[in-house]
Design a protein around this motif. Sequence first.
Motif, PDB file in Angstrom:
ATOM      1  N   GLY A  21       0.824  -1.215   0.000  1.00 59.08           N
ATOM      2  CA  GLY A  21       0.000   0.000   0.000  1.00 59.08           C
ATOM      3  C   GLY A  21       0.853   1.258   0.000  1.00 59.08           C
ATOM      4  O   GLY A  21       0.555   2.230  -0.703  1.00 59.08           O
ATOM      5  N   GLU A  22       1.917   1.222   0.782  1.00 60.32           N
ATOM      6  CA  GLU A  22       2.815   2.385   0.843  1.00 60.32           C
ATOM      7  C   GLU A  22       3.511   2.609  -0.486  1.00 60.32           C
ATOM      8  O   GLU A  22       3.675   3.744  -0.935  1.00 60.32           O
ATOM      9  CB  GLU A  22       3.843   2.183   1.969  1.00 60.32           C
ATOM     10  CG  GLU A  22       3.221   2.280   3.348  1.00 60.32           C
ATOM     11  CD  GLU A  22       4.124   1.742   4.455  1.00 60.32           C
ATOM     12  OE1 GLU A  22       3.924   2.114   5.605  1.00 60.32           O
ATOM     13  OE2 GLU A  22       5.046   0.929   4.150  1.00 60.32           O
ATOM     14  N   GLN A  23       3.890   1.488  -1.123  1.00 57.11           N
ATOM     15  CA  GLN A  23       4.528   1.623  -2.446  1.00 57.11           C
ATOM     16  C   GLN A  23       3.560   2.230  -3.454  1.00 57.11           C
ATOM     17  O   GLN A  23       3.942   3.058  -4.273  1.00 57.11           O
ATOM     18  CB  GLN A  23       5.016   0.258  -2.937  1.00 57.11           C
ATOM     19  CG  GLN A  23       6.200  -0.266  -2.144  1.00 57.11           C
ATOM     20  CD  GLN A  23       6.746  -1.577  -2.694  1.00 57.11           C
ATOM     21  OE1 GLN A  23       6.178  -2.169  -3.600  1.00 57.11           O
ATOM     22  NE2 GLN A  23       7.855  -2.028  -2.129  1.00 57.11           N
ATOM     23  N   ARG A  24       2.297   1.811  -3.382  1.00 59.85           N
ATOM     24  CA  ARG A  24       1.313   2.367  -4.309  1.00 59.85           C
ATOM     25  C   ARG A  24       1.164   3.871  -4.088  1.00 59.85           C
ATOM     26  O   ARG A  24       0.987   4.640  -5.037  1.00 59.85           O
ATOM     27  CB  ARG A  24      -0.063   1.694  -4.122  1.00 59.85           C
ATOM     28  CG  ARG A  24      -0.116   0.218  -4.464  1.00 59.85           C
ATOM     29  CD  ARG A  24       0.386  -0.129  -5.833  1.00 59.85           C
ATOM     30  NE  ARG A  24      -0.429   0.388  -6.933  1.00 59.85           N
ATOM     31  CZ  ARG A  24      -0.038   0.370  -8.205  1.00 59.85           C
ATOM     32  NH1 ARG A  24       1.141  -0.113  -8.533  1.00 59.85           N
ATOM     33  NH2 ARG A  24      -0.817   0.843  -9.153  1.00 59.85           N
ATOM     34  N   ARG A  25       1.198   4.297  -2.837  1.00 61.67           N
ATOM     35  CA  ARG A  25       1.064   5.730  -2.557  1.00 61.67           C
ATOM     36  C   ARG A  25       2.285   6.491  -3.053  1.00 61.67           C
ATOM     37  O   ARG A  25       2.177   7.596  -3.585  1.00 61.67           O
ATOM     38  CB  ARG A  25       0.864   5.965  -1.049  1.00 61.67           C
ATOM     39  CG  ARG A  25      -0.458   5.430  -0.525  1.00 61.67           C
ATOM     40  CD  ARG A  25      -0.971   6.259   0.636  1.00 61.67           C
ATOM     41  NE  ARG A  25      -0.088   6.200   1.805  1.00 61.67           N
ATOM     42  CZ  ARG A  25      -0.157   5.222   2.720  1.00 61.67           C
ATOM     43  NH1 ARG A  25      -1.058   4.262   2.609  1.00 61.67           N
ATOM     44  NH2 ARG A  25       0.666   5.231   3.750  1.00 61.67           N
ATOM     45  N   LEU A  26       3.448   5.866  -2.884  1.00 59.23           N
ATOM     46  CA  LEU A  26       4.667   6.524  -3.375  1.00 59.23           C
ATOM     47  C   LEU A  26       4.617   6.638  -4.899  1.00 59.23           C
ATOM     48  O   LEU A  26       5.028   7.639  -5.491  1.00 59.23           O
ATOM     49  CB  LEU A  26       5.913   5.737  -2.938  1.00 59.23           C
ATOM     50  CG  LEU A  26       7.260   6.327  -3.375  1.00 59.23           C
ATOM     51  CD1 LEU A  26       7.421   7.767  -2.884  1.00 59.23           C
ATOM     52  CD2 LEU A  26       8.420   5.474  -2.871  1.00 59.23           C
ATOM     53  N   GLU A  27       4.103   5.612  -5.537  1.00 58.08           N
ATOM     54  CA  GLU A  27       3.899   5.606  -6.997  1.00 58.08           C
ATOM     55  C   GLU A  27       3.166   6.894  -7.404  1.00 58.08           C
ATOM     56  O   GLU A  27       3.589   7.600  -8.317  1.00 58.08           O
ATOM     57  CB  GLU A  27       3.060   4.369  -7.259  1.00 58.08           C
ATOM     58  CG  GLU A  27       3.020   3.575  -8.568  1.00 58.08           C
ATOM     59  CD  GLU A  27       4.205   3.490  -9.465  1.00 58.08           C
ATOM     60  OE1 GLU A  27       4.191   4.238 -10.424  1.00 58.08           O
ATOM     61  OE2 GLU A  27       5.124   2.683  -9.264  1.00 58.08           O
ATOM     62  N   VAL A  28       2.082   7.202  -6.688  1.00 57.72           N
ATOM     63  CA  VAL A  28       1.314   8.410  -7.008  1.00 57.72           C
ATOM     64  C   VAL A  28       2.102   9.674  -6.653  1.00 57.72           C
ATOM     65  O   VAL A  28       2.146  10.634  -7.423  1.00 57.72           O
ATOM     66  CB  VAL A  28      -0.049   8.397  -6.273  1.00 57.72           C
ATOM     67  CG1 VAL A  28      -0.791   9.711  -6.502  1.00 57.72           C
ATOM     68  CG2 VAL A  28      -0.891   7.229  -6.747  1.00 57.72           C
TER      69      VAL A  28
END
Lengths: 307, 247, 320
Positions: B151-158
């Motif tokens: 989930g954190e990686q997905r947020r960093l992606e954004v």
Amino acid sequence: MDYTLFVIQLLNGLQLGILLFLVASGLTLVFGILDFVNLAHGSVYMLGAFICASLTFALGNFVYALLISLPIVAVIGYGFERLIARPLYERDHLDHVLGTFGAILVIDTLAHMIWGPAGIAIPLPAALDGQTQLAPDIIVPTFRLAIITAGLIAAAGLYWLVNHTRTGMLIRAGASNRTMVTALGVDIQALFSFVFAIGAALAGLAGMLIAPITEASLGMGNNIIITAFVVIIVGGIGSMKGAFLAALLIGMIDTLGRAFLDDIFKLFMSSSAAENSAPAISSMSIYLIMASILFFRPQGLFPPKLR
Amino acid sequence: MTALLTVSQLNKSYGGVRATDDLNLEVMTGELHAVIGPNGAGKTTLISQLSGNVFPDSGTISFDGIDITHMVEHARPHLGIARTYQITSLINSMSVIENLQLAIQAKQGHSFKFWKPYADNKDVRTAAHEYAARVDLGSRAEMQVANLSHGEQRRLEVAMALASDARLLLLDEPLAGLGPEEASDMISLLETLKGQQTIVLIEHDMDAVFTLADRISVMVYGHIIATGDPYHIRQNQDVQHAYLGED
Amino acid sequence: MQKKVFVQGLILAAVLIVPLLLNYMGHPFYLDLATRLCILAIAAVGLNLILGYGGMISFGHAAYLGLGAYAVGIPAHHWLYGGMDAIATTNGFVQFGLALLVSGIFALLTGLVCLKVKGVYFIMITMAFAQMVYYLFISIAEYGGDDGLVIDTRSEFPLVNFDDATQLFTICAVSLFFVMWLVWRISKSQFGMVLAGIKGNEQRMIAMGYNTFAYKLAAYVISGMICGFSGALLGNFTTFISPEMIDWARSGELMFMVILGGVATTFGPLLGAITFIILEEVLSTITIYWHLPFGLLLIGVVMFVKGGLSALIPKAGDKE
């Protein structure tokens, strides 16, 4: 430029091209199917030459020696796959390169210990040692024709194996989808070993065929391997057809360049300048060709179909 | 309202498969435009053509009046286009802050600066921390990306796309693989972006799409079959067929 | 941290002082060995910039050593025997400048081609280009061809004398420290961060707007020039230059040093070079067939170090 010489050089180019194909086909087969980079492939070429040389002296006949040497190098290739290559398949290419570089040092040193530092010349049987008249003013050494014939037979055999047998079908399937072949219940490990053995036999054959002309010598494998790399880069890594055409192209360019570049240069520069620059340029010609092809087609001339 | 992105007559085939088939799309300045469609409709291929990773066989893409159809990929972010990836694509060996720093610096001229230690670049660092905080990664700032949760990686992606300060964000399934709680965090994050930036959103989560989107385009077999506001898309017969089958 | 800096300082001091001390005590052999060590370490540091920090596996960096060495040898040759007046000189600044220039240009031209491809292709093409240089020098009869070129006169600089073994060693050691510092600075710079990003995820870097090709090319050129510089020192050290310097086994040894010592670290290449020199020295006194145990060792390290040698590669973001 004289016609006879040109035809002879053309045959020499063809001969070099075919030998290059024998070495490159194993490389490209192993790379295409196993995604494995084998620097030590040239060492098998050298071993083929040395083993054939020893057997020629033991048996007194080059042809018998060659026929016995072939399965020996195939077994060596098989053993190499089991001992060196297999543990490295799952690793990245850097490990392949370093591991097989280590293997080259080992194999070359062993060859040095067994056969000594000097090259070994192989005597030819009388039937192959003479000259053959192809046309009124074209006489070529019989053995060169034999090399070309033997090489073409091996290439045809490889083509038949890959395209018209069940094993070949599995090899091609393995190249495009390893998981699927495993799922079909095929012993993929055995298939890989087989591919390695075939590749080794072909490279070894090339070494055996060239040895009566150049001698079996220690550095021979390491010189040809890079040319073989050039071949498969130009042809498109993993493509058998690409390897074949590129091998002929590289063989021709290298041979004809060395033979005629100074004559060509003399057309537009002074004769001494031509004699000085032609060897330098022709020694680089295949690499320059490779660079220019790659600049426009980084994937090579005949890249295999996408996986 | 004017169109920021105009795609017309776009075609792209792989072998015999037409991944993009005569596709037309108009994205207005400031809108959140969702592109939905069944699996294999060619949504990611569309994003890849917009971002320049893949070039179309024919058709044109224009951004803010400039024809970018054949513009190389690395030039497009400088015009103001940024994308995220469906499959997380970050620099795993670096920390959150370092990833964001790279994203910020990408827009600040060249990076042929061989001498000055990058750690000394206070402004960029500060900005990177702000972006990290914005996606609730403030406490993870110095952590290696590889060690973040999905989930954190997905947020960093954004956040990476935000950090490049783009005018057009191409978000490729930002909710992919998120649990319900993480998904709702992401939806709130996207809500804060709404109206701030023009966004093309590809998403499978229909609740999210119908909550967030100003307009929705429905894509089937590489072709846009309908475009409209969420209400009209819900009512559209063709769309129901595409999703629910003939009955 | 304190302890680490202390150990690093100790290594540098040892590299500089121990050989001088041994020489003073009547063992000039070790001074020679250390000079060679420093020169190879410089090349390894140069290779590390692209292999370690940039993730570009070049198997052809011996070419730059050769180019650098010939850039010293050819002007000296013409200065002694005439011809090519434009470059005939023993002036060290000209020779070293030429070494940097030639290796830089060669890296630029070959980089334009080989950086278009990745992975195995890159490895093979760097190899092929090195082989091209190898055959080029073999084919030039004027510079000795196969037999190589003897440099009867070393580079001349004001204040220092390259003919003096102690001075030459000191220059090499100081050069090594300088190059280590240089690459360390680069790795910590904005450029270095971009390079690390490319190694980590090139596609993402492109999507962010980086022209990754240009950054890789710049690193490739710098790396080549460092190795060219090392080659110029090597020519001065051996005073005998041959195509053998460009043999691909030399390139392999350089890779071995970088990887064994630890890629993407400041001290790795130096430690790798020290290990290599010691191994070579010890093994070759035991047997003339020293490549056998060396090769076995290499295979063993690749096979049995968990995850292969590449696992020893610290991730780009790791601080030393």
